[in-house]
Design a protein around this motif. Structure first.
Motif, PDB file in Angstrom:
ATOM      1  N   ALA A 132       1.097  13.076 -13.128  1.00 46.55           N
ATOM      2  CA  ALA A 132       0.300  13.069 -12.959  1.00 46.55           C
ATOM      3  C   ALA A 132      -0.935  12.365 -12.971  1.00 46.55           C
ATOM      4  CB  ALA A 132      -0.792  14.067 -14.610  1.00 46.55           C
ATOM      5  N   HIS A 133      -0.158  10.829 -12.914  1.00 45.94           N
ATOM      6  CA  HIS A 133      -1.286   9.905 -12.786  1.00 45.94           C
ATOM      7  C   HIS A 133      -0.445   9.282 -11.542  1.00 45.94           C
ATOM      8  CE1 HIS A 133      -2.048  10.759 -17.050  1.00 45.94           C
ATOM      9  NE2 HIS A 133      -3.005  10.413 -16.657  1.00 45.94           N
ATOM     10  N   ALA A 134       0.637   9.546 -10.610  1.00 41.55           N
ATOM     11  CA  ALA A 134       1.333   9.152  -9.562  1.00 41.55           C
ATOM     12  C   ALA A 134      -0.037   7.998  -8.935  1.00 41.55           C
ATOM     13  CB  ALA A 134       0.973  10.319  -8.537  1.00 41.55           C
ATOM     14  N   ASP A 135      -1.050   8.888  -8.333  1.00 45.80           N
ATOM     15  CA  ASP A 135      -1.584   7.823  -7.619  1.00 45.80           C
ATOM     16  C   ASP A 135      -1.982   6.935  -8.139  1.00 45.80           C
ATOM     17  OD1 ASP A 135      -1.642   9.895  -5.710  1.00 45.80           O
ATOM     18  OD2 ASP A 135      -3.835  10.772  -6.113  1.00 45.80           O
ATOM     19  N   ASP A 136      -2.351   6.409 -10.097  1.00 50.34           N
ATOM     20  CA  ASP A 136      -2.422   5.506 -10.555  1.00 50.34           C
ATOM     21  C   ASP A 136      -1.698   4.090 -10.620  1.00 50.34           C
ATOM     22  OD1 ASP A 136      -5.515   6.669 -10.951  1.00 50.34           O
ATOM     23  OD2 ASP A 136      -3.890   7.540 -13.176  1.00 50.34           O
ATOM     24  N   PHE A 137      -0.419   4.923 -10.590  1.00 47.43           N
ATOM     25  CA  PHE A 137       0.401   3.242 -10.377  1.00 47.43           C
ATOM     26  C   PHE A 137       1.064   3.978  -8.962  1.00 47.43           C
ATOM     27  CE2 PHE A 137       0.185   5.228 -14.817  1.00 47.43           C
ATOM     28  CZ  PHE A 137      -0.846   4.082 -15.219  1.00 47.43           C
ATOM     29  N   SER A 138       0.978   4.508  -8.105  1.00 51.48           N
ATOM     30  CA  SER A 138       1.724   4.046  -6.268  1.00 51.48           C
ATOM     31  C   SER A 138       3.017   5.047  -6.871  1.00 51.48           C
ATOM     32  CB  SER A 138       1.554   2.888  -6.175  1.00 51.48           C
ATOM     33  OG  SER A 138       0.283   2.325  -6.243  1.00 51.48           O
ATOM     34  N   ILE A 139       3.284   5.907  -6.831  1.00 48.03           N
ATOM     35  CA  ILE A 139       4.099   7.244  -7.245  1.00 48.03           C
ATOM     36  C   ILE A 139       3.739   8.083  -6.639  1.00 48.03           C
ATOM     37  CG2 ILE A 139       5.470   8.141  -8.532  1.00 48.03           C
ATOM     38  CD1 ILE A 139       4.620   6.927 -11.343  1.00 48.03           C
ATOM     39  N   ASP A 140       5.468   8.102  -5.863  1.00 50.58           N
ATOM     40  CA  ASP A 140       5.748   9.349  -5.402  1.00 50.58           C
ATOM     41  C   ASP A 140       6.420  10.173  -5.934  1.00 50.58           C
ATOM     42  OD1 ASP A 140       6.630  11.057  -3.627  1.00 50.58           O
ATOM     43  OD2 ASP A 140       7.643   9.990  -1.364  1.00 50.58           O
ATOM     44  N   LYS A 141       5.279  11.187  -6.132  1.00 48.82           N
ATOM     45  CA  LYS A 141       6.116  12.453  -7.018  1.00 48.82           C
ATOM     46  C   LYS A 141       6.619  13.547  -7.156  1.00 48.82           C
ATOM     47  CE  LYS A 141       2.449  15.063  -8.470  1.00 48.82           C
ATOM     48  NZ  LYS A 141       1.126  15.614  -8.350  1.00 48.82           N
TER      49      LYS A 141
ATOM     50  N   GLY B 296       0.796  -1.522   0.063  1.00 46.99           N
ATOM     51  CA  GLY B 296      -0.215   0.103  -0.218  1.00 46.99           C
ATOM     52  C   GLY B 296       0.722   0.941   0.287  1.00 46.99           C
ATOM     53  N   LYS B 297       2.092   1.064  -0.303  1.00 52.48           N
ATOM     54  CA  LYS B 297       2.777   2.718   0.392  1.00 52.48           C
ATOM     55  C   LYS B 297       3.248   2.781  -1.564  1.00 52.48           C
ATOM     56  CE  LYS B 297       6.465   0.526   3.362  1.00 52.48           C
ATOM     57  NZ  LYS B 297       7.830   0.116   3.084  1.00 52.48           N
ATOM     58  N   LYS B 298       3.317   4.334  -1.683  1.00 51.38           N
ATOM     59  CA  LYS B 298       4.020   4.994  -2.350  1.00 51.38           C
ATOM     60  C   LYS B 298       5.619   5.194  -2.713  1.00 51.38           C
ATOM     61  CE  LYS B 298       0.088   8.063  -3.082  1.00 51.38           C
ATOM     62  NZ  LYS B 298      -0.096   9.584  -3.850  1.00 51.38           N
ATOM     63  N   TYR B 299       5.852   5.136  -3.965  1.00 51.62           N
ATOM     64  CA  TYR B 299       7.281   4.832  -3.960  1.00 51.62           C
ATOM     65  C   TYR B 299       8.028   5.609  -5.111  1.00 51.62           C
ATOM     66  CZ  TYR B 299       6.222  -0.355  -2.869  1.00 51.62           C
ATOM     67  OH  TYR B 299       5.541  -1.898  -2.337  1.00 51.62           O
ATOM     68  N   PRO B 300       9.113   5.504  -5.156  1.00 55.28           N
ATOM     69  CA  PRO B 300       9.647   6.664  -5.980  1.00 55.28           C
ATOM     70  C   PRO B 300      10.347   5.834  -7.480  1.00 55.28           C
ATOM     71  CG  PRO B 300      11.374   6.355  -4.143  1.00 55.28           C
ATOM     72  CD  PRO B 300      10.021   5.647  -3.809  1.00 55.28           C
ATOM     73  N   ALA B 301       9.593   6.601  -7.888  1.00 52.93           N
ATOM     74  CA  ALA B 301      10.288   6.349  -9.562  1.00 52.93           C
ATOM     75  C   ALA B 301      11.446   6.407 -10.480  1.00 52.93           C
ATOM     76  CB  ALA B 301       8.921   6.478 -10.602  1.00 52.93           C
ATOM     77  N   VAL B 302      11.472   5.661 -11.530  1.00 52.72           N
ATOM     78  CA  VAL B 302      12.610   6.157 -12.751  1.00 52.72           C
ATOM     79  C   VAL B 302      12.522   5.830 -13.984  1.00 52.72           C
ATOM     80  CG1 VAL B 302      14.490   4.605 -12.778  1.00 52.72           C
ATOM     81  CG2 VAL B 302      14.291   4.656 -10.751  1.00 52.72           C
ATOM     82  N   VAL B 303      12.699   6.719 -14.893  1.00 56.35           N
ATOM     83  CA  VAL B 303      12.445   6.484 -15.959  1.00 56.35           C
ATOM     84  C   VAL B 303      13.310   6.019 -16.394  1.00 56.35           C
ATOM     85  CG1 VAL B 303      11.332   8.608 -18.269  1.00 56.35           C
ATOM     86  CG2 VAL B 303      10.647   8.665 -15.963  1.00 56.35           C
ATOM     87  N   MET B 304      13.557   4.987 -17.227  1.00 54.44           N
ATOM     88  CA  MET B 304      14.255   4.139 -18.149  1.00 54.44           C
ATOM     89  C   MET B 304      14.966   5.037 -19.598  1.00 54.44           C
ATOM     90  SD  MET B 304      14.920   0.184 -16.396  1.00 54.44           S
ATOM     91  CE  MET B 304      16.175   0.670 -16.107  1.00 54.44           C
ATOM     92  N   ILE B 305      15.625   5.061 -20.460  1.00 54.44           N
ATOM     93  CA  ILE B 305      15.467   5.783 -21.454  1.00 54.44           C
ATOM     94  C   ILE B 305      16.952   5.327 -21.931  1.00 54.44           C
ATOM     95  CG2 ILE B 305      16.250   7.693 -22.766  1.00 54.44           C
ATOM     96  CD1 ILE B 305      16.471   9.222 -20.174  1.00 54.44           C
TER      97      ILE B 305
END
Length: 317
Positions: free
Chosen positions: A131-140, A66-75
């Protein structure tokens, strides 16, 4: 017949005895690993350009607590000639299992785009995730970029342009495209010096207007056939150099390169690292002994451990 039935029942009794005697082990496990949801081919931007108008991302999303997580954008890399988001799947799984939402992205490239377009695409992906942080459990408030080779260059450019809105175009402009950490794996920095560590003969192709860095910065030649190489316009080359954008808003960097890289000079990482340090930005630089360009060394646990430790130190503390 009596003999047959006697043997048959004896066999059943023997098998039953073996089953009853077989050991069954009970294992106690303390759950630690995270499960992952997979979301494929999510459109994060539309540019209405041939051959495809849509840019997509794949997302790995941890679940279970149930947590929110940091996100990593992989290029992904690909000399700015291709950009297959699936190329980063192996590393993405490891990073996601360490407690990150990971988005593997497409971006525009040669021949339909220049460097500014590709940077804008990365920033569009970042804004989409916020913009979709809540949809994917992201800590924005905790988003990093990770890139290899050409993708490493785009990751660096994304990080050093924090606070600069010149590359923010498209949708979700009410969201920030700033990032809190950058991982640059064997990416170029000064595109006029990609072959600086090599022989004169090896550097000669870099002078061509058809070299990938020339096409990426200046575009393809028109019908005249007279293209510009990376040295033709010093001001444009300067504008494509991440070193020239470093400010107090630039986030911490992790930079890695192999000392056997014969595609992009290892000194490309050194000059970026030195520039960051000189301007007061936190930067860690590692040279992997024996590693070439995008070879098996970069899939090893020791490398991934350095990456995850860096991300944890910046985004989880």
């Amino acid at each position: 017949m009596k003999k047959f039935f006697a043997s048959f029942f004896a066999a059943i009794i023997l098998i039953g005895g073996v089953c009853n005697a077989a050991e069954v082990s009970t294992i106690k496990i303390q759950p630690r690993a995270l499960g992952l949801y997979s979301h494929y081919d999510i459109t994060f931007a539309q540019n209405f350009q041939w051959p495809s108008s849509r840019l997509r991302m794949d997302i790995l999303q941890p679940f279970g607590d149930g947590k929110k997580y940091p996100a990593v954008v992989m290029i992904p890399g690909g000399w700015w000639l291709v950009a297959y988001k699936e190329a980063e799947t192996q590393r993405a799984v490891h990073i996601a299992e360490a407690g990150y939402v990971v988005a593997m992205i497409d971006y525009r490239h040669v021949p339909i785009a220049k460097y500014k377009d590709a940077i804008s695409d990365v920033k569009s992906a970042i804004r989409y995730l916020r913009a979709h942080a809540d949809d994917f459990s992201i800590d924005k408030n905790k988003i990093a970029v990770f890139g290899t080779s050409a993708g490493g260059y785009l990751a660096a450019m994304t990080g050093v342009t924090n606070g600069l809105n010149d590359f923010d175009v498209g949708e979700n402009l009410n969201q920030s495209s700033e990032v809190q950490a950058v991982v640059d794996i064997f990416g170029p920095s000064d595109l006029t010096k990609i072959g600086a560590d090599y022989s004169a003969a090896a550097q000669e192709p870099r002078k061509s207007a058809a070299a990938p860095e020339s096409l990426f910065v200046n575009g393809i030649a028109g019908f005249s056939g007279k293209g510009e190489n990376i040295f033709s316009n010093p001001e444009t080359a300067r504008a494509s150099n991440p070193i020239n954008y470093i400010t107090e808003k630039t986030p911490p960097f992790l930079i890695m390169h192999g000392n056997k890289d014969i595609t992009i000079s290892p000194s490309q990482s050194k000059i970026l690292h030195d520039a960051l340090i000189q301007r007061g930005v936190k930067s860690s630089c590692y040279i992997i002994d024996g590693a070439g360009h995008s070879d098996i060394y970069w899939r090893q646990p020791e490398v991934l451990r350095i990456v995850i430790d860096f991300l944890d130190g910046v985004l989880k503390n």
